[in-house]
Design a protein around this motif. Structure first.
Motif, short mmCIF file in Angstrom:
data_model
loop_
_atom_site.label_atom_id
_atom_site.label_comp_id
_atom_site.label_asym_id
_atom_site.label_seq_id
_atom_site.Cartn_x
_atom_site.Cartn_y
_atom_site.Cartn_z
N SER A 92 -99.35 -28.21 -9.80
CA SER A 92 -100.05 -28.97 -8.69
C SER A 92 -101.53 -28.58 -8.70
O SER A 92 -101.82 -27.61 -9.22
CB SER A 92 -99.21 -28.76 -7.46
N ASP A 93 -102.20 -29.34 -7.82
CA ASP A 93 -103.58 -28.96 -7.30
C ASP A 93 -103.65 -27.78 -6.74
O ASP A 93 -104.65 -26.71 -7.04
CB ASP A 93 -104.23 -30.05 -6.63
N LEU A 94 -102.75 -26.95 -6.00
CA LEU A 94 -102.56 -25.91 -5.43
C LEU A 94 -102.84 -24.75 -6.23
O LEU A 94 -103.28 -23.75 -6.31
CB LEU A 94 -101.73 -25.64 -4.16
N GLU A 95 -101.65 -25.07 -7.03
CA GLU A 95 -101.38 -23.80 -8.25
C GLU A 95 -102.72 -23.91 -8.99
O GLU A 95 -103.06 -22.75 -9.56
CB GLU A 95 -100.38 -24.25 -9.33
N PHE A 96 -103.42 -24.86 -9.40
CA PHE A 96 -104.82 -25.09 -10.20
C PHE A 96 -105.82 -24.31 -9.61
O PHE A 96 -106.58 -23.57 -10.18
CB PHE A 96 -105.15 -26.41 -10.76
N SER A 97 -105.89 -24.55 -8.00
CA SER A 97 -106.87 -23.84 -7.37
C SER A 97 -106.67 -22.45 -7.32
O SER A 97 -107.48 -21.61 -7.57
CB SER A 97 -106.84 -24.47 -5.83
N GLU A 98 -105.38 -21.96 -7.32
CA GLU A 98 -105.20 -20.48 -7.31
C GLU A 98 -105.59 -19.86 -8.51
O GLU A 98 -106.07 -18.90 -8.84
CB GLU A 98 -103.76 -20.08 -6.98
N LEU A 99 -105.21 -20.63 -9.86
CA LEU A 99 -105.73 -20.48 -11.26
C LEU A 99 -107.07 -20.16 -11.43
O LEU A 99 -107.93 -19.17 -11.85
CB LEU A 99 -105.26 -21.09 -12.36
N VAL A 100 -107.85 -20.90 -10.79
CA VAL A 100 -109.44 -20.94 -10.77
C VAL A 100 -109.81 -19.72 -10.16
O VAL A 100 -110.80 -19.04 -10.46
CB VAL A 100 -109.98 -22.14 -9.96
N ARG A 101 -109.15 -19.46 -8.96
CA ARG A 101 -109.90 -18.34 -8.21
C ARG A 101 -109.58 -17.08 -9.12
O ARG A 101 -110.39 -16.25 -8.91
CB ARG A 101 -108.87 -18.19 -6.91
N GLN A 102 -108.63 -17.24 -9.70
CA GLN A 102 -108.27 -15.57 -10.36
C GLN A 102 -108.81 -15.64 -11.78
O GLN A 102 -109.19 -14.46 -12.24
CB GLN A 102 -106.69 -15.60 -10.61
N ARG A 103 -109.03 -16.58 -12.30
CA ARG A 103 -109.33 -16.52 -14.01
C ARG A 103 -110.68 -17.24 -14.31
O ARG A 103 -111.21 -16.84 -15.38
CB ARG A 103 -108.21 -17.20 -14.71
#
Length: 212
Positions: A92-103
């Motif tokens: 989902s877009d929310l999961e991707f947003s979190e991935l961007v923040r972390q990595r």
């Protein structure tokens, strides 16, 4: 008709198994002797001269299974060729947003921003493009930061980056419209073809149990 929706139809454990049927099925379903041996009336122990409990002949059912599995295989292959790679890591877009923040590095974010702000980009989310009722300008925000000040960049523009990531992800799952529609249609038609023989067998069993 986004790729994440098409994925639920075209890329699951069932499609991987069903996709193997056409390989062996072609040698079986179009061989008259084997088809005769695999008569559903025989398998159901229907005596000769007695009306068959099935509404569809065994040959038609077998060929529905063959073509249904073939369509499911085509749906799977189209998905695998044209799908966005990001769907393999986030759902989902929310999961991707979190991935961007972390990595994601500053360089990665700069590339993301350049794509979203490019002239060919189709705007997808009002949450990103509308700021207090006004259109967001396409002026870069993160491209001026160095790699070693990533923490400062997120501290100053965390909300912007989160919305940018979500906008990019939703844009990614809207690519290759013709492929998305084709994969969905092949998959839906394939499941329908596979369901018809199952329903026919189910009604015959039910009638037998109820002595109808």
């Amino acid at each position: 008709m986004r790729w994440d929706f098409v994925k639920s139809i075209a890329n699951n454990d069932f499609t991987r198994v069903v996709g193997l049927i056409p390989i062996a099925g072609y040698l079986i379903l179009f061989n008259d002797e084997i088809v005769g041996m695999a008569s559903f009336d025989s398998l159901a122990s229907v005596a000769e001269g007695v009306k068959s409990p099935f509404l569809i002949s065994g040959l038609i059912k077998l060929r529905l299974v063959f073509f249904g599995s073939l369509f499911v295989l085509l749906s799977f292959l189209i998905y695998r060729v044209f799908r966005p790679e990001v769907l393999e890591v986030t759902k989902s877009d929310l999961e991707f947003s979190e991935l961007v923040r972390q990595r994601y590095s500053v360089h990665d974010l700069t590339q993301l921003e350049e794509q979203v702000h490019s002239t060919g980009w189709v705007e997808r989310t009002d949450a990103f493009w509308l700021v207090q009722g006004r259109r967001r300008s396409k002026k870069p925000v993160v491209s001026g930061f160095r790699w070693d000040v990533r923490a400062t960049m997120f501290s100053q523009h965390g909300d912007y980056i989160a919305l940018l990531a979500r906008e990019w992800w939703i844009g990614a799952v809207h690519t290759f419209r013709a492929a998305r529609i084709s994969s969905f249609l092949f998959g839906t038609l394939g499941y329908f073809f596979l369901a018809v023989p199952t329903l026919d067998i189910a009604q015959a069993v039910l009638r037998s149990l109820l002595r109808i």
